[in-house]
Design a protein around this motif. Structure first.
Motif, PDB file in Angstrom:
ATOM      1  N   SER A 192      39.898  49.293  26.145  1.00  0.00           N
ATOM      2  CA  SER A 192      40.172  50.631  26.655  1.00  0.00           C
ATOM      3  C   SER A 192      39.585  50.833  28.043  1.00  0.00           C
ATOM      4  CB  SER A 192      39.617  51.680  25.687  1.00  0.00           C
ATOM      5  OG  SER A 192      38.213  51.518  25.540  1.00  0.00           O
ATOM      6  N   GLY A 193      39.351  49.749  28.769  1.00  0.00           N
ATOM      7  CA  GLY A 193      38.759  49.842  30.102  1.00  0.00           C
ATOM      8  C   GLY A 193      39.585  50.675  31.057  1.00  0.00           C
ATOM      9  N   GLY A 194      40.877  50.431  31.111  1.00  0.00           N
ATOM     10  CA  GLY A 194      41.774  51.242  31.916  1.00  0.00           C
ATOM     11  C   GLY A 194      41.702  51.043  33.413  1.00  0.00           C
ATOM     12  N   GLY A 195      40.815  50.216  33.905  1.00  0.00           N
ATOM     13  CA  GLY A 195      40.695  49.992  35.339  1.00  0.00           C
ATOM     14  C   GLY A 195      41.725  49.004  35.843  1.00  0.00           C
ATOM     15  N   PRO A 196      41.726  48.763  37.141  1.00  0.00           N
ATOM     16  CA  PRO A 196      42.720  47.848  37.709  1.00  0.00           C
ATOM     17  C   PRO A 196      42.565  46.410  37.232  1.00  0.00           C
ATOM     18  CG  PRO A 196      41.159  48.582  39.392  1.00  0.00           C
ATOM     19  CD  PRO A 196      40.880  49.365  38.153  1.00  0.00           C
ATOM     20  N   ARG A 197      41.373  46.029  36.764  1.00  0.00           N
ATOM     21  CA  ARG A 197      41.157  44.661  36.283  1.00  0.00           C
ATOM     22  C   ARG A 197      41.356  44.533  34.782  1.00  0.00           C
ATOM     23  NH1 ARG A 197      36.284  42.209  36.806  1.00  0.00           N
ATOM     24  NH2 ARG A 197      37.357  40.243  36.931  1.00  0.00           N
ATOM     25  N   CYS A 198      41.590  45.645  34.097  1.00  0.00           N
ATOM     26  CA  CYS A 198      41.705  45.615  32.636  1.00  0.00           C
ATOM     27  C   CYS A 198      43.018  44.970  32.217  1.00  0.00           C
ATOM     28  CB  CYS A 198      41.611  47.027  32.071  1.00  0.00           C
ATOM     29  SG  CYS A 198      41.553  47.046  30.273  1.00  0.00           S
ATOM     30  N   LYS A 199      42.905  43.927  31.385  1.00  0.00           N
ATOM     31  CA  LYS A 199      44.077  43.229  30.866  1.00  0.00           C
ATOM     32  C   LYS A 199      44.606  43.912  29.609  1.00  0.00           C
ATOM     33  CE  LYS A 199      41.452  39.597  31.326  1.00  0.00           C
ATOM     34  NZ  LYS A 199      40.755  38.378  31.185  1.00  0.00           N
ATOM     35  N   THR A 230      30.265  40.137  24.032  1.00  0.00           N
ATOM     36  CA  THR A 230      31.551  40.462  24.638  1.00  0.00           C
ATOM     37  C   THR A 230      31.822  41.943  24.396  1.00  0.00           C
ATOM     38  OG1 THR A 230      32.346  38.229  24.211  1.00  0.00           O
ATOM     39  CG2 THR A 230      34.007  39.889  24.700  1.00  0.00           C
ATOM     40  N   LYS A 231      31.974  42.695  25.502  1.00  0.00           N
ATOM     41  CA  LYS A 231      32.165  44.140  25.406  1.00  0.00           C
ATOM     42  C   LYS A 231      33.498  44.616  25.944  1.00  0.00           C
ATOM     43  CE  LYS A 231      27.252  44.833  26.109  1.00  0.00           C
ATOM     44  NZ  LYS A 231      26.232  45.295  27.008  1.00  0.00           N
ATOM     45  N   SER A 232      34.236  43.718  26.603  1.00  0.00           N
ATOM     46  CA  SER A 232      35.520  44.102  27.194  1.00  0.00           C
ATOM     47  C   SER A 232      36.399  42.873  27.331  1.00  0.00           C
ATOM     48  CB  SER A 232      35.301  44.737  28.576  1.00  0.00           C
ATOM     49  OG  SER A 232      34.948  43.743  29.526  1.00  0.00           O
ATOM     50  N   CYS A 233      37.593  43.084  27.857  1.00  0.00           N
ATOM     51  CA  CYS A 233      38.528  41.976  28.081  1.00  0.00           C
ATOM     52  C   CYS A 233      38.132  41.160  29.306  1.00  0.00           C
ATOM     53  CB  CYS A 233      39.937  42.519  28.270  1.00  0.00           C
ATOM     54  SG  CYS A 233      40.122  43.542  29.748  1.00  0.00           S
ATOM     55  N   GLY A 234      37.052  41.561  29.955  1.00  0.00           N
ATOM     56  CA  GLY A 234      36.614  40.925  31.184  1.00  0.00           C
ATOM     57  C   GLY A 234      36.575  41.918  32.329  1.00  0.00           C
ATOM     58  N   CYS A 235      37.093  43.126  32.067  1.00  0.00           N
ATOM     59  CA  CYS A 235      37.192  44.125  33.126  1.00  0.00           C
ATOM     60  C   CYS A 235      35.830  44.689  33.524  1.00  0.00           C
ATOM     61  CB  CYS A 235      38.137  45.255  32.728  1.00  0.00           C
ATOM     62  SG  CYS A 235      37.640  46.191  31.266  1.00  0.00           S
ATOM     63  N   LEU A 236      34.809  44.505  32.688  1.00  0.00           N
ATOM     64  CA  LEU A 236      33.471  44.983  33.043  1.00  0.00           C
ATOM     65  C   LEU A 236      32.699  43.986  33.894  1.00  0.00           C
ATOM     66  CD1 LEU A 236      32.133  46.661  29.773  1.00  0.00           C
ATOM     67  CD2 LEU A 236      33.088  47.749  31.800  1.00  0.00           C
ATOM     68  N   SER A 237      33.204  42.771  33.993  1.00  0.00           N
ATOM     69  CA  SER A 237      32.523  41.747  34.764  1.00  0.00           C
ATOM     70  C   SER A 237      32.401  42.178  36.214  1.00  0.00           C
ATOM     71  CB  SER A 237      33.300  40.430  34.682  1.00  0.00           C
ATOM     72  OG  SER A 237      32.724  39.482  35.533  1.00  0.00           O
ATOM     73  N   PRO A 273      36.851  46.088  45.224  1.00  0.00           N
ATOM     74  CA  PRO A 273      36.462  47.496  45.235  1.00  0.00           C
ATOM     75  C   PRO A 273      37.658  48.377  44.893  1.00  0.00           C
ATOM     76  CG  PRO A 273      36.620  46.642  47.466  1.00  0.00           C
ATOM     77  CD  PRO A 273      36.804  45.483  46.539  1.00  0.00           C
ATOM     78  N   PRO A 274      37.415  49.467  44.187  1.00  0.00           N
ATOM     79  CA  PRO A 274      38.526  50.359  43.889  1.00  0.00           C
ATOM     80  C   PRO A 274      39.044  50.998  45.175  1.00  0.00           C
ATOM     81  CG  PRO A 274      36.469  51.237  42.996  1.00  0.00           C
ATOM     82  CD  PRO A 274      36.166  49.922  43.626  1.00  0.00           C
ATOM     83  N   SER A 275      40.257  51.478  45.135  1.00  0.00           N
ATOM     84  CA  SER A 275      40.833  52.121  46.315  1.00  0.00           C
ATOM     85  C   SER A 275      41.596  53.368  45.884  1.00  0.00           C
ATOM     86  CB  SER A 275      41.747  51.151  47.056  1.00  0.00           C
ATOM     87  OG  SER A 275      42.770  50.688  46.208  1.00  0.00           O
ATOM     88  N   PRO A 276      41.803  54.294  46.808  1.00  0.00           N
ATOM     89  CA  PRO A 276      42.545  55.514  46.467  1.00  0.00           C
ATOM     90  C   PRO A 276      43.878  55.175  45.807  1.00  0.00           C
ATOM     91  CG  PRO A 276      41.584  55.718  48.637  1.00  0.00           C
ATOM     92  CD  PRO A 276      41.361  54.295  48.204  1.00  0.00           C
ATOM     93  N   GLY A 277      44.183  55.909  44.769  1.00  0.00           N
ATOM     94  CA  GLY A 277      45.410  55.676  44.008  1.00  0.00           C
ATOM     95  C   GLY A 277      45.182  54.895  42.732  1.00  0.00           C
ATOM     96  N   ASP A 278      44.068  54.156  42.640  1.00  0.00           N
ATOM     97  CA  ASP A 278      43.758  53.414  41.413  1.00  0.00           C
ATOM     98  C   ASP A 278      43.565  54.400  40.258  1.00  0.00           C
ATOM     99  OD1 ASP A 278      43.831  51.043  42.802  1.00  0.00           O
ATOM    100  OD2 ASP A 278      41.658  50.712  42.778  1.00  0.00           O
ATOM    101  N   MET A 279      43.933  53.952  39.057  1.00  0.00           N
ATOM    102  CA  MET A 279      43.789  54.781  37.858  1.00  0.00           C
ATOM    103  C   MET A 279      42.691  54.204  36.965  1.00  0.00           C
ATOM    104  SD  MET A 279      46.069  57.254  38.005  1.00  0.00           S
ATOM    105  CE  MET A 279      46.194  57.877  36.341  1.00  0.00           C
ATOM    106  N   PHE A 280      41.851  55.094  36.454  1.00  0.00           N
ATOM    107  CA  PHE A 280      40.834  54.755  35.465  1.00  0.00           C
ATOM    108  C   PHE A 280      41.023  55.753  34.339  1.00  0.00           C
ATOM    109  CE2 PHE A 280      39.108  52.904  39.271  1.00  0.00           C
ATOM    110  CZ  PHE A 280      38.459  51.761  38.836  1.00  0.00           C
TER     111      PHE A 280
END
Length: 163
Positions: A37-44, A59-66, A72-79
């Motif tokens: 449920s990471g939801g970030g741009p790196r979340c698979k 292991t706490k995520s799909c790797g998106c917490l690494s 770096p995040p940028s404007p328009g990214d969704m979390f």
């Protein structure tokens, strides 16, 4: 005698929710299919994780917490439901923060710590939690009405019920 495998389907470990058993590898070790449920741009969105790595928190995520080579995040990214608008002034002792707009009907704008966004600690303005709570309350009312209906039918048949 072998040990019985405990079914952990539905349990949460960090950002991962176990959705079912995955085939064991060639090494015979137990693996689980998980959704992230990471939801970030790196979340698979999903991961197959060794059983022993879940309860211990290895292991706490799909790797998106690494944090290794995280762009770096940028404007328009969704979390979650947050859309990044622009960088905000860091608070004293805090790292990066973002002005975010929630994708709900209220389009709430809020300054959110980047770490909270990346770790999935802030996913919306609170609208998601309100929606979930409302749905749960509605389902509970429907269930109570159903039980009341069953009780009336049972009493009409002369059957005593206790629930």
């Amino acid at each position: 005698m072998g040990t019985t495998l405990k079914d952990i389907t539905g349990q949460k470990f960090g950002l991962l929710t176990v959705v079912g058993r995955a085939p064991s590898g060639a090494d015979g070790r137990v693996r689980w299919n998980c959704v992230c449920s990471g939801g970030g741009p790196r979340c698979k969105g999903q991961a197959v994780v060794l059983s022993k790595r879940l309860p211990g928190g290895t292991t706490k995520s799909c790797g998106c917490l690494s944090t290794k080579s995280v762009p770096p995040p940028s404007p328009g990214d969704m979390f979650g439901r947050w859309r990044l608008v622009r960088a905000a002034e860091p608070a004293p002792g805090k790292k990066a923060r973002w002005v975010c707009v929630c994708s709900c009907q209220e389009a709430t704008e809020k300054v959110v710590d980047q770490a909270a966004l990346r770790k999935g600690l802030s996913k919306s303005c609170g609208c998601y939690k309100r929606e979930q709570t409302s749905a749960l309350i509605s389902a509970r009312h429907e269930y109570i009405a159903f039980l009341s209906h069953l009780r009336k039918e049972a009493e009409a048949e002369g059957v005593a019920v206790d629930f």
